[in-house]
Design a protein around this motif. Structure first.
Motif, PDB file in Angstrom:
ATOM      1  N   UNK A 614      50.677  31.671  30.820  1.00 14.03           N
ATOM      2  CA  UNK A 614      49.671  31.865  29.769  1.00 14.03           C
ATOM      3  C   UNK A 614      49.180  30.521  29.233  1.00 14.03           C
ATOM      4  N   UNK A 615      50.077  29.535  29.191  1.00 17.80           N
ATOM      5  CA  UNK A 615      49.673  28.199  28.730  1.00 17.80           C
ATOM      6  C   UNK A 615      48.665  27.576  29.696  1.00 17.80           C
ATOM      7  N   UNK A 619      44.849  26.500  28.992  1.00 21.09           N
ATOM      8  CA  UNK A 619      44.421  25.141  29.340  1.00 21.09           C
ATOM      9  C   UNK A 619      43.105  25.174  30.104  1.00 21.09           C
ATOM     10  N   UNK A 620      42.994  26.148  31.028  1.00 19.23           N
ATOM     11  CA  UNK A 620      41.750  26.274  31.799  1.00 19.23           C
ATOM     12  C   UNK A 620      40.603  26.717  30.890  1.00 19.23           C
ATOM     13  N   UNK A 632      44.021  26.668  41.222  1.00 17.18           N
ATOM     14  CA  UNK A 632      45.284  26.613  40.473  1.00 17.18           C
ATOM     15  C   UNK A 632      45.380  27.768  39.478  1.00 17.18           C
ATOM     16  N   UNK A 633      44.251  28.168  38.902  1.00 16.72           N
ATOM     17  CA  UNK A 633      44.255  29.309  37.975  1.00 16.72           C
ATOM     18  C   UNK A 633      44.653  30.586  38.709  1.00 16.72           C
ATOM     19  N   UNK A 660      47.709  39.832  27.915  1.00 14.80           N
ATOM     20  CA  UNK A 660      46.474  40.593  27.729  1.00 14.80           C
ATOM     21  C   UNK A 660      45.371  39.735  27.125  1.00 14.80           C
ATOM     22  N   UNK A 661      45.743  38.861  26.202  1.00 14.67           N
ATOM     23  CA  UNK A 661      44.743  38.013  25.546  1.00 14.67           C
ATOM     24  C   UNK A 661      44.072  37.079  26.547  1.00 14.67           C
ATOM     25  N   UNK A 662      44.895  36.385  27.363  1.00 15.94           N
ATOM     26  CA  UNK A 662      44.285  35.417  28.290  1.00 15.94           C
ATOM     27  C   UNK A 662      43.502  36.133  29.383  1.00 15.94           C
ATOM     28  N   UNK A 663      43.983  37.293  29.816  1.00 20.17           N
ATOM     29  CA  UNK A 663      43.271  38.053  30.838  1.00 20.17           C
ATOM     30  C   UNK A 663      41.915  38.516  30.301  1.00 20.17           C
ATOM     31  N   UNK A 664      41.894  38.996  29.068  1.00 18.17           N
ATOM     32  CA  UNK A 664      40.637  39.450  28.456  1.00 18.17           C
ATOM     33  C   UNK A 664      39.653  38.292  28.297  1.00 18.17           C
TER      34      UNK A 664
END
Length: 911
Positions: A614-615, A619-620, A632-633, A660-664
């Motif tokens: 998630x970090x 970062x991306x 890399x992502x 869920x937050x980063x995926x959204x």
């Protein structure tokens, strides 16, 4: 009487000689014999010559000194006898063309010639009988002309009888009685001659003399006769072979270097194949007629017995003369392959009943096993079987695989030196190389695509308390390979590792899977330290892979499987060595099933991978978000997906929310144009969909609407198959969700459109997955009204109904299925028919040439450069409209055109 004796022998009528008493014959022998021989030499009459021969044999031969028979009689008479017989045979063959029932003259002539031949053979039989009766042991030198002359006449006789149907055309019945008599006389003569030759004694201390050469000539003359009579009289044929083998072994010590072993082995193998094919034909006829008449079955058993006799003869001969069979190994190898290619379960086998199969296997095929045992230590045979240039047709690939498995089963009982010969590569000469047994097995197994897909079934291994069951070719090879690994000599472990790794890296999926199964067995059978060592090696290989390739996929599957067999202490060491806290190790953790870890380690590792993952996503998101960073992502997303798939229950609420937050947030950056055009974005899209599907119950309905809307639009642009498969996984998960009424009218039409488009797809793979996904969705959804909306055509409705009812399959008979698989195998094999084993092995370590992936990270830079070029062209065009161009402009534009053409050619080479 004294006056009668005073008359010269040439003046004495030949008929009167028969009335002479024994004593007179003995006494007058010195004076009469030269005159009879002279008459014989100067006579051009067949009848007269034979009459003289009969007189000498019947009246004077008993009184001759057996030690001088060659000088006084055989060498004087037999060459002329052979010549006259050949003349008669020529005349017979020439006159036979004009034979007819109306032409009595030719009929009489032919019958007279045949009768004369019968008499000549009878005289020679008497001659041979006399030699047998008067001597206990025979020195070949004393009768040197007799065997060669007799064998020449016998062969000529058998050839004529064999070809009689074509020689006499439709009039064979006019002379058949005399031909039968001629055959019987030749049969009797050969039988008597073999009795004589069995009495021959040779000095084993003498290395070189005429007797050795003469015996070799006799054996090979009989070999020629065998090839003539093979289809005429099976018993006689077998007895002749029995005699050849017996004499070869009897005089082995002195003739072994002179015999043409290749000719003998080749003839034996040809006779084995001929009788084997005859046996199969008889079995097939009985199977097709669905009846087993006593006469047919007796003939089948008789032919099968002949097969076994020939095989045992070959076995016996090969055992005694093995050092001399270097140039026969190819023939022996082909014999094994040809036999098994025509016998079930080969795709090219004759269709015979199970009972006949068992009978043939029990009586004949069992003899091939000891033959392979004999050849196992023979280096020329090893070279033939493992030749890197071995080029076998489709029908012999499966038998080759079976042979290699048989060899593999036998090697554990052999000394280390023999195992080393079979299990190591070798440069035999500048032009000849030998691959190892394990490499050969994997290569041969790879060629058996038809047998694997059908699949064919082989006899399984017996186990205690369990009935024997048939196994597939895959099971057969896998079980025997694993058994072989348990007895592998420690000094050859490096060869084993190399062969397994080479096969795992194969472009052929089934071969790679076999190697993985064997490797997993090795991990379980070996020590925990060995398993850990192998896991570390595979991990380093994965990290060293430069990019996406099939080798990386194969290694990742192997790593996932091996990780389950690691001891917990070694798993802990692995975690410490390849810490999930480090982002650089996520390419490894994306391929590992967290289910393989003990609960405590699993919870810790899931926490660490989720935290780092998630970090990295944040970062991306906070960076410039270039396409070049997507690779890399995607690795990070793949690692998060691995957690959800194998250890979702270990995710606490906080980690689930973080994912869920980063995926959204990542989804918000996707647009349809990028997903349609950019492979890296397509991969991101395909990873985000299953992650969203995992959290489907807690997803914001608005996000779900965005997802299905984008999918609907994207499907119309025909994205790659793997993107559509990812879509299927997501929409099938919606069957478990109740969609709020407020957005039903916007989501459900999109859903029905997605299913309708995918159900109409012509790809069989997508069609199957779509039917499964649609069924899962239809069974679970609360929105039944959408189901009929997905079936927009009659064809789609019928397709779904057939899938649900398990109908609509092609009704294909077993024979038709086998024929189809054979054709497919031939088509698949044709492009590679000229590729050698060694080339295939080398190429399996190299990934296929792929389009350079570096073009995507520089996408924006390329577009900027092209935009600049386009702007320059527009400016030039604008200047030309304002005024005339300078003289140098055309030259410079042509130079630019050449550079453009050069760039275009370069781009094509990259493609």
């Amino acid at each position: 009487m004294s006056q009668e004796r005073a008359v010269p022998a040439s003046a004495v009528p030949l008929g009167e000689l028969s009335s002479w008493p024994e004593e007179l014959r003995r006494r007058e022998l010195p004076s009469v014999l030269p005159r009879l021989l002279s008459l014989s030499q100067h006579s051009d009459s067949w009848i007269e010559h034979i009459q003289i021969l009969k007189i000498i044999v019947e009246m004077f031969l008993p009184h001759m000194n057996h030690l001088t028979l060659e000088q006084t009689f055989f060498s004087q008479v037999l060459p002329k006898t052979v010549k006259l017989f050949d003349d008669m045979m020529y005349e017979l063959t020439s006159q036979a063309r004009g034979l007819s029932s109306q032409n009595l003259e030719i009929q009489t002539t032919l019958r007279n010639i045949l009768q004369t031949m019968v008499q000549l053979l009878g005289a020679l039989t008497g001659c041979v009988q006399h030699v047998c009766a008067t001597q206990e042991s025979i020195i070949l030198e004393n009768i040197q002309s007799l065997p060669s002359s007799v064998l020449h006449i016998i062969k000529s006789t058998f050839v004529h009888c064999k070809n009689s149907e074509s020689v006499y055309s439709g009039c064979l019945h006019l002379v058949s009685d005399l031909l039968q008599a001629l055959f019987k006389e030749a049969y009797s003569l050969q039988k008597q001659l073999m009795e004589l030759l069995d009495m021959v004694c040779m000095d084993p201390l003498v290395d070189e003399n005429d007797d050795i050469l003469n015996m070799v000539i006799v054996i090979h003359s009989l070999l020629d006769i065998c090839s003539v009579i093979s289809s005429m009289d099976h018993a006689f044929h077998a007895n002749t072979w029995k005699f050849i083998i017996k004499q070869s072994l009897k005089h082995q010590s002195i003739i072994k270097s002179q015999l043409k072993h290749k000719d003998i082995i080749t003839s034996l193998c040809e006779d084995i194949l001929f009788s084997f094919h005859s046996c199969l034909q008889l079995a097939e006829q009985m199977t097709q007629s669905d009846a087993q008449g006593n006469a047919d079955y007796r003939l089948f058993q008789k032919t099968l017995k002949l097969c076994r006799f020939f095989a045992n003869s070959l076995l016996h001969y090969a055992k005694e003369f093995l050092p001399f069979l270097s140039d026969s190994c190819c023939t022996l190898h082909q014999l094994y392959l040809q036999i098994h290619s025509k016998f079930p379960p080969s795709l090219y086998a004759t269709r015979i009943s199970k009972a006949h199969q068992e009978e043939i296997a029990g009586a004949f095929l069992v003899t091939l096993d000891p033959l392979i045992s004999q050849l196992l230590t023979f280096q020329p045979f090893i070279q033939v079987v493992l030749d890197s240039e071995l080029d076998l047709p489709c029908e012999l690939q499966f038998p080759q695989c079976l042979l290699l498995v048989v060899v593999m089963d036998k090697l554990p009982s052999q000394p280390k030196e023999v195992q080393t010969l079979w299990c190591t590569d070798s440069q035999v000469s500048e032009t000849t190389t030998r691959i190892s047994l394990l490499k050969a097995i994997f290569y041969s197994f790879e060629q058996c695509s038809g047998e694997l897909s059908l699949p064919v079934h082989l006899q399984g291994l017996k186990s205690k308390g369990k009935a024997e069951v048939a196994v597939t070719l895959y099971q057969h090879v896998c079980v025997h390979l694993c058994t072989f690994i348990t007895s592998f000599h420690p000094s050859l472990f490096a060869e084993l590792d190399a062969a397994l790794l080479n096969a795992v890296l194969s472009a052929n999926m089934i071969t790679s899977l076999l190697a993985m199964d064997a490797w997993c067995f090795l991990a379980r059978y070996g020590t925990a330290e060995l398993c850990a060592h192998h896991v570390n090696i595979v991990a380093h290989l994965i990290k060293s892979c430069p990019g996406e390739c099939y080798q990386l996929i194969n290694l990742s599957i192997l790593l996932k499987r091996l990780f389950f067999f690691m001891a917990p202490p070694h798993q802990l060491e692995f975690i410490q060595k390849f810490s999930p806290k480090e982002a650089e190790n996520l390419p490894l953790w994306q391929h590992i099933s967290f289910q393989a870890l003990p609960a405590e380690l699993r919870e810790q590792t899931v926490h660490e991978v989720t935290t780092v993952g998630t970090a990295e996503c944040r970062k991306w998101l906070s960076s410039s978000r270039t396409l070049g960073e997507l690779e890399s992502l995607n690795t990070v997303l793949s690692a998060l997906l691995a957690i959800c798939n194998s250890a979702g229950e270990a995710l606490d609420t906080g980690k689930q929310t973080a994912i869920m937050e980063v995926v959204s947030q990542l989804w918000a950056f996707l647009n349809i144009k990028q997903v349609a055009d950019q492979p890296y974005v397509q991969q991101t899209f395909s990873l985000l969909l299953p992650l969203l599907g995992f959290f489907i119950q807690t997803l914001d309905p608005k996000l779900i609407l965005q997802v299905v809307t984008l999918q609907t639009s994207l499907l119309k642009l025909e994205p790659p198959d793997y993107v559509r498969l990812a879509m299927l996984d997501f929409v099938s998960s919606l069957g478990k969700l109740f969609i709020p009424e407020a957005i039903q009218d916007r989501i459900l039409p999109n859903l029905s459109c997605i299913f309708a488009l995918l159900l109409a797809d012509r790809s069989w793979l997508l069609e199957q997955h779509t039917l499964e996904a649609f069924t899962q969705f239809a069974e679970g959804t609360n929105h039944e009204e959408i189901v009929p909306q997905c079936l927009r055509s009659e064809e789609t409705k019928n397709k779904v109904v057939s899938f649900l009812e398990k109908t609509g399959f092609v009704d294909e008979t077993e024979a038709a299925k086998v024929e189809r698989v054979k054709q497919e195998k031939g088509i698949f094999w044709e492009p590679f028919a000229n590729v050698t084993v060694e080339e295939a092995k080398r190429s399996s370590l190299q990934p296929y040439a792929k389009r350079a992936r570096q073009e995507f990270p520089w996408e924006e830079e390329y577009r900027a450069a092209l935009h600049t070029i386009a702007g320059a062209l527009e400016a030039t065009e604008s200047l030309l409209q304002k005024g005339p161009a300078p003289a140098w402009l055309l030259m410079e534009m042509e130079a630019l055109q050449e550079r453009m053409d050069k760039l275009k050619r370069y781009i094509h080479t990259l493609g």
